[in-house]
Design a protein around this motif. Structure first.
Motif, PDB file in Angstrom:
ATOM      1  N   LEU A 236      46.337  41.709  49.833  1.00 48.07           N
ATOM      2  CA  LEU A 236      45.115  41.812  49.016  1.00 48.07           C
ATOM      3  C   LEU A 236      44.186  40.617  49.165  1.00 48.07           C
ATOM      4  CD1 LEU A 236      46.432  43.379  45.678  1.00 48.07           C
ATOM      5  CD2 LEU A 236      45.617  44.509  47.745  1.00 48.07           C
ATOM      6  N   LEU A 239      40.318  40.249  48.167  1.00 47.04           N
ATOM      7  CA  LEU A 239      39.840  41.362  47.337  1.00 47.04           C
ATOM      8  C   LEU A 239      38.978  40.841  46.182  1.00 47.04           C
ATOM      9  CD1 LEU A 239      40.329  44.542  46.716  1.00 47.04           C
ATOM     10  CD2 LEU A 239      41.933  43.694  45.001  1.00 47.04           C
ATOM     11  N   ARG A 240      37.805  41.435  46.011  1.00 41.91           N
ATOM     12  CA  ARG A 240      36.914  41.002  44.933  1.00 41.91           C
ATOM     13  C   ARG A 240      36.986  42.005  43.781  1.00 41.91           C
ATOM     14  NH1 ARG A 240      31.459  41.157  47.983  1.00 41.91           N
ATOM     15  NH2 ARG A 240      32.466  43.097  48.582  1.00 41.91           N
ATOM     16  N   ILE A 241      37.458  41.505  42.643  1.00 40.44           N
ATOM     17  CA  ILE A 241      37.638  42.375  41.470  1.00 40.44           C
ATOM     18  C   ILE A 241      36.517  42.134  40.466  1.00 40.44           C
ATOM     19  CG2 ILE A 241      39.156  42.888  39.498  1.00 40.44           C
ATOM     20  CD1 ILE A 241      41.503  41.896  41.272  1.00 40.44           C
ATOM     21  N   PHE A 267      46.429  39.636  39.771  1.00 43.91           N
ATOM     22  CA  PHE A 267      45.882  39.895  41.104  1.00 43.91           C
ATOM     23  C   PHE A 267      45.372  38.613  41.758  1.00 43.91           C
ATOM     24  CE2 PHE A 267      46.093  44.208  39.582  1.00 43.91           C
ATOM     25  CZ  PHE A 267      46.382  44.942  40.725  1.00 43.91           C
ATOM     26  N   GLU A 268      45.025  37.621  40.925  1.00 42.86           N
ATOM     27  CA  GLU A 268      44.589  36.329  41.481  1.00 42.86           C
ATOM     28  C   GLU A 268      45.701  35.700  42.307  1.00 42.86           C
ATOM     29  OE1 GLU A 268      43.174  33.954  38.203  1.00 42.86           O
ATOM     30  OE2 GLU A 268      41.102  34.131  38.902  1.00 42.86           O
ATOM     31  N   ALA A 272      43.293  37.661  45.214  1.00 42.04           N
ATOM     32  CA  ALA A 272      42.031  38.292  44.816  1.00 42.04           C
ATOM     33  C   ALA A 272      41.192  37.329  43.991  1.00 42.04           C
ATOM     34  CB  ALA A 272      42.317  39.540  44.000  1.00 42.04           C
ATOM     35  N   THR A 273      39.875  37.602  43.944  1.00 42.61           N
ATOM     36  CA  THR A 273      39.011  36.814  43.063  1.00 42.61           C
ATOM     37  C   THR A 273      38.484  37.733  41.960  1.00 42.61           C
ATOM     38  OG1 THR A 273      37.127  37.285  44.490  1.00 42.61           O
ATOM     39  CG2 THR A 273      38.250  35.195  44.858  1.00 42.61           C
ATOM     40  N   LEU A 448      46.390  48.588  46.296  1.00 43.89           N
ATOM     41  CA  LEU A 448      46.497  47.516  45.292  1.00 43.89           C
ATOM     42  C   LEU A 448      47.480  47.884  44.182  1.00 43.89           C
ATOM     43  CD1 LEU A 448      44.519  48.098  42.636  1.00 43.89           C
ATOM     44  CD2 LEU A 448      42.763  47.565  44.315  1.00 43.89           C
TER      45      LEU A 448
END
Ligand code: GLN
Length: 453
Positions: A236, A239-241, A267-268, A272-273, A448
């Protein structure tokens, strides 16, 4: 072990446990064992397709050749379709075994499964609570291990919300990804079939079977189908959340909110951000949905007239009496309410004020998502406002039931794919994390979900 043994195992569990849950309307034990026998022969001859011989169940909204398809309604209690829905056909072709048909809200209208003609479904985590709806039968059956997976449909949340309340995974695909042919129509511009299963891996397998291009559904799109299982292990990284600030306002249970926030934070750690975003028109999704969905339902349900198929009243005095009484006796309260609302919204003097206005709001909602996807890859938030609530607590007040759909309906209005992933518990009841992605990104959602699980 053989498919016959596996199928028998699930049939036994259904027989023993389902009286407490009421998640099935019809169990097709004999047909299932015949399908399992045929699958065992195919396997012996070298068929290695992953679904060959695997038991599953269909929501009772999908037409099944020779097997009653009620859509949860008295109106179709006597309806035995002479053909299979494309989705059912897809599973049959692969050699999957159908255990039967799962319970649902009448014509898929509801969020609690209490509008079913066959009685409410009980949540396996606590049988005094609702499983969610309308695909509550599919979600409860998967949660109680009565079937490994089930088909479901989502018009305004009916896959994601019951998945959330039952602690299982449910995927609502992009509008047009799964054929609606043979899937009894509620609101044609919003309805979409998808899978409910225990995890993303199983949903990926189900989704691979459900996704197909079908000329018989003019809204089904000829778009390349991803290899969902192959995408599951993708890292991941990067990945931009996006997390909409509108999702954490009034009406959300605070324990659910903190469970969701903790899940997103996780998720960080996977690279991911996270970014706060805005979906300014989100609060208009429920009002727009509850004009558009009833409007389309009022047109779709006009076919149930007591003449062609389904329920017919006894001794009609004349044709008008036949129409009136067949429909008054055959439809339940919630369905009648929607037909009335929909007919009103579409009537000459009110069309512009309601239907046309709702369609404009729909475009704004879609535009909000498109703006958000300029900045982020996926959008995360809660699937439902709370964990499973007590049976009987909402079904007397339609408006508060409609407000339960605050997080799910916008996805359908925009035609986007969404998933609900189990992400924890509050007081022993499951909580679902909802993730929405851009069009055709079912693979990304499953990826994800798999990385998270
Ligand atoms: N709860 C929503 C409704 O009652 C959604 C139902 C659905 O997705 N089928 O219309």
């Amino acid at each position: 072990f053989s498919s016959v043994e596996l199928t028998q195992h699930y049939l036994d569990r259904i027989q023993q446990l389902d009286p407490a849950y009421n998640s099935f309307i019809t169990v097709t034990a004999e047909e299932a064992l015949n399908q399992a026998k045929a699958a065992d022969e195919r396997i012996a001859q070298g068929d290695d397709s992953v679904l060959c011989g695997i038991p599953m169940a269909h929501k009772d909204i999908f037409c099944t050749d020779g097997v009653k398809t009620s859509c949860g309604s008295k109106m179709l209690d006597n309806f035995v379709p002479p053909y299979n829905a494309t989705v059912v056909e897809n599973f049959n072709r692969l050699g999957a075994v159908s255990l039967g048909k799962t319970n649902m809200d009448e014509f898929a209208m509801g969020s609690t499964n209490e509008s079913s003609f066959y009685g409410a479904v009980k949540n396996p985590w606590d049988t005094s609570r609702v499983p969610g709806g309308s695909s509550g039968g599919s979600a409860a059956a998967v949660a109680a291990l009565l079937t490994p997976a089930a088909t479901a449909t989502d018009t305004g949340g009916s896959i994601r919300q019951p998945a959330s309340l039952c602690g299982v995974t449910g995927l609502k695909p992009t509008y047009g990804r799964v054929s609606r042919w043979g899937m009894i129509a509620f609101a044609s511009s919003l309805d979409q079939g998808g899978p409910i299963a225990r995890n993303a891996e199983d949903c990926a397998i189900m989704m691979q079977a459900m996704a197909s291009f079908d000329k018989k559904d003019s809204t089904c799109m000829d778009h390349p189908i991803e290899d969902y299982s192959a995408l599951l292990d993708k890292p991941l990284e990067g990945l931009r959340i996006g997390v909409p600030k509108e999702y954490f306002g009034e009406g959300l249970n605070s324990d659910v909110a903190s469970t969701i926030q903790a899940a997103i934070k996780q998720f960080e750690t996977m690279g991911a951000t996270i970014k706060e975003i805005t979906l300014p028109h989100n609060s208009l999704a429920v009002p727009a949905y509850y004009v558009i969905a009833p409007a389309e339902c009022s047109a779709n349900l006009s076919r149930f007239d007591g003449v062609r198929y389904g329920y017919r009243c006894e001794n009609p005095a004349d044709l008008m009496d036949l129409y009136k009484r067949s429909r008054s006796e055959g439809f339940g309260e919630e369905v009648k309410r929607r037909i009335l609302v929909g007919t009103y919204a579409l009537s000459a003097g009110y069309y512009d004020a309601y239907y046309s206005k709702a369609q404009k709001v729909r475009r704004l909602i879609k535009q909000d998502f498109m703006n958000a996807f300029e900045e982020v890859d996926v959008i995360m938030g809660p699937t439902a406002t709370s964990t499973a609530f007590e049976l009987g607590s909402l079904n007397t007040d339609p408006v508060s039931m409609y407000l339960e759909d605050i997080y799910t309906t916008a996805t359908n209005l925009a035609g986007l794919p969404g998933i609900s992933i189990p992400c924890g518990f509050v007081n022993g009841l499951p909580v679902g994390l909802q993730v929405t992605a851009n069009y055709w990104r079912e693979g990304q959602l499953l990826n994800l979900a798999h990385q998270y699980q």
